[in-house]
Design a protein around this motif. Structure first.
Motif, mmCIF file in Angstrom:
data_model
loop_
_atom_site.group_PDB
_atom_site.id
_atom_site.type_symbol
_atom_site.label_atom_id
_atom_site.label_comp_id
_atom_site.label_asym_id
_atom_site.label_seq_id
_atom_site.Cartn_x
_atom_site.Cartn_y
_atom_site.Cartn_z
ATOM 1 N N LYS A 256 0.789 -1.189 0.043
ATOM 2 C CA LYS A 256 0.026 -0.110 0.156
ATOM 3 C C LYS A 256 0.716 1.127 0.088
ATOM 4 O O LYS A 256 0.507 2.177 -0.673
ATOM 5 N N ALA A 257 1.963 1.151 0.846
ATOM 6 C CA ALA A 257 2.803 2.210 0.996
ATOM 7 C C ALA A 257 3.672 2.557 -0.272
ATOM 8 O O ALA A 257 3.752 3.712 -0.749
ATOM 9 N N ASN A 258 4.164 1.696 -0.855
ATOM 10 C CA ASN A 258 5.262 1.710 -1.918
ATOM 11 C C ASN A 258 4.889 0.369 -2.959
ATOM 12 O O ASN A 258 6.006 -0.380 -2.861
ATOM 13 N N GLY A 259 4.232 0.482 -3.835
ATOM 14 C CA GLY A 259 3.776 -0.599 -4.445
ATOM 15 C C GLY A 259 4.843 -0.936 -5.432
ATOM 16 O O GLY A 259 5.520 -1.966 -5.720
ATOM 17 N N GLY A 260 5.447 0.095 -5.884
ATOM 18 C CA GLY A 260 6.493 0.109 -7.133
ATOM 19 C C GLY A 260 7.397 -0.661 -6.580
ATOM 20 O O GLY A 260 8.159 -1.530 -7.135
ATOM 21 N N GLU A 261 8.396 -0.287 -5.379
ATOM 22 C CA GLU A 261 9.389 -0.951 -4.779
ATOM 23 C C GLU A 261 8.923 -2.639 -4.670
ATOM 24 O O GLU A 261 9.984 -3.349 -4.853
ATOM 25 N N VAL A 262 8.109 -2.847 -4.091
ATOM 26 C CA VAL A 262 7.550 -4.102 -3.553
ATOM 27 C C VAL A 262 7.623 -5.051 -5.062
ATOM 28 O O VAL A 262 8.120 -6.075 -4.997
ATOM 29 N N MET A 263 7.185 -4.472 -6.161
ATOM 30 C CA MET A 263 6.970 -5.209 -7.275
ATOM 31 C C MET A 263 8.317 -5.427 -7.795
ATOM 32 O O MET A 263 8.546 -6.276 -8.636
ATOM 33 N N LYS A 264 9.191 -4.438 -7.860
ATOM 34 C CA LYS A 264 10.443 -4.487 -8.295
ATOM 35 C C LYS A 264 11.340 -5.639 -7.703
ATOM 36 O O LYS A 264 12.155 -6.067 -8.501
ATOM 37 N N GLU A 265 11.293 -6.021 -6.386
ATOM 38 C CA GLU A 265 11.928 -6.872 -5.884
ATOM 39 C C GLU A 265 11.393 -8.231 -5.828
ATOM 40 O O GLU A 265 10.104 -8.344 -5.396
ATOM 41 N N SER A 266 11.948 -9.302 -6.322
ATOM 42 C CA SER A 266 11.433 -10.598 -6.454
ATOM 43 C C SER A 266 10.943 -11.256 -5.372
ATOM 44 O O SER A 266 9.967 -11.824 -4.985
ATOM 45 N N ALA A 267 11.821 -11.258 -4.207
ATOM 46 C CA ALA A 267 11.504 -11.577 -2.831
ATOM 47 C C ALA A 267 10.010 -11.117 -2.228
ATOM 48 O O ALA A 267 9.293 -11.690 -1.651
ATOM 49 N N THR A 268 10.043 -9.836 -2.316
ATOM 50 C CA THR A 268 8.787 -8.884 -1.655
ATOM 51 C C THR A 268 7.674 -9.306 -2.605
ATOM 52 O O THR A 268 6.643 -9.258 -2.257
ATOM 53 N N ARG A 269 7.679 -9.273 -4.028
ATOM 54 C CA ARG A 269 6.799 -9.621 -4.812
ATOM 55 C C ARG A 269 6.219 -10.912 -4.545
ATOM 56 O O ARG A 269 5.007 -11.160 -4.662
ATOM 57 N N LEU A 270 6.866 -11.749 -4.418
ATOM 58 C CA LEU A 270 6.379 -13.285 -4.171
ATOM 59 C C LEU A 270 5.309 -13.144 -2.805
ATOM 60 O O LEU A 270 4.425 -13.691 -2.882
ATOM 61 N N LEU A 271 6.072 -12.715 -1.735
ATOM 62 C CA LEU A 271 5.065 -12.528 -0.467
ATOM 63 C C LEU A 271 3.893 -11.566 -0.682
ATOM 64 O O LEU A 271 2.946 -11.972 -0.066
ATOM 65 N N ALA A 272 4.140 -10.484 -1.217
ATOM 66 C CA ALA A 272 2.884 -9.537 -1.231
ATOM 67 C C ALA A 272 1.830 -9.769 -2.237
ATOM 68 O O ALA A 272 0.754 -9.466 -2.163
ATOM 69 N N ILE A 273 2.333 -10.492 -3.446
ATOM 70 C CA ILE A 273 1.483 -10.536 -4.483
ATOM 71 C C ILE A 273 1.328 -11.881 -4.994
ATOM 72 O O ILE A 273 0.301 -12.803 -5.140
#
Ligand code: HEM
Length: 141
Positions: free
Chosen positions: A70-87
């Protein structure tokens, strides 16, 4: 707490899902009869996966991954580790559980054992592949 339950419950979901799929493939190839055992196995997989869905959703909306999204969607999507957990993990697991639910309701409409086994082999089978592809293995072990 929720994360710990989700983490341990995953062993049960994975074990029964694998068992149901393997059992359905054996039943299909060896032309076995679809018995009450298979019925209960399919139902148990349905129930345990739905419980996992509820725990997962509960944890997801409290988790740092959702807050980060919610706070920084772009950054989360860029990083594969965070993208996996968040999306990727949450979305893929929801799709897998929808497939399990479809397989369950479709098998009930079939009369022949072969067709019932086929529904489990196909729908639960695809769900299993999806689950295995998007479990955060590194975080789990
Ligand atoms: C068949 C269904 C599911 C299985 C087998 C499953 C399995 C797992 C496993 C093994 C982990 C790693 C746990 C750990 O780090 O110890 C995990 C993490 C996670 N799961 Fe699921 N999950 C499922 C469904 C869901 C659903 C539907 C959601 C949310 C909508 C969800 C949200 C999460 C989140 C947010 C994490 C990250 C935990 C963290 O490190 O903070 N899961 N899941």
């Amino acid at each position: 707490m929720m994360k710990t339950i989700h983490s341990y419950w995953a062993y049960i979901v994975l074990a029964v899902l694998i068992y149901t799929v393997v059992n359905a493939i054996i039943g299909l190839t060896q032309k076995k009869e679809f018995t009450h055992k298979e019925f209960r196995l399919g139902l148990f997989t349905l129930i345990t996966s739905h419980i996992q869905l509820l725990i997962g959703l509960g944890w997801y909306f409290m988790s740092p991954w959702f807050k980060a999204l919610k706070a920084n969607g772009g950054e989360v999507m860029k990083e594969s580790a965070t993208r996996l957990l968040a999306i990727e993990h949450p979305l893929t697991m929801v799709i897998a559980i929808v497939l399990i639910t479809m397989g369950w309701s479709k098998h009930k409409k079939k009369v022949k054992s072969e067709d019932k086994f086929k529904m489990f082999a196909v729908f639960y089978g695809i769900a299993l592949v999806l689950v295995l592809s998007r479990i955060p293995w590194r975080n789990w072990f």
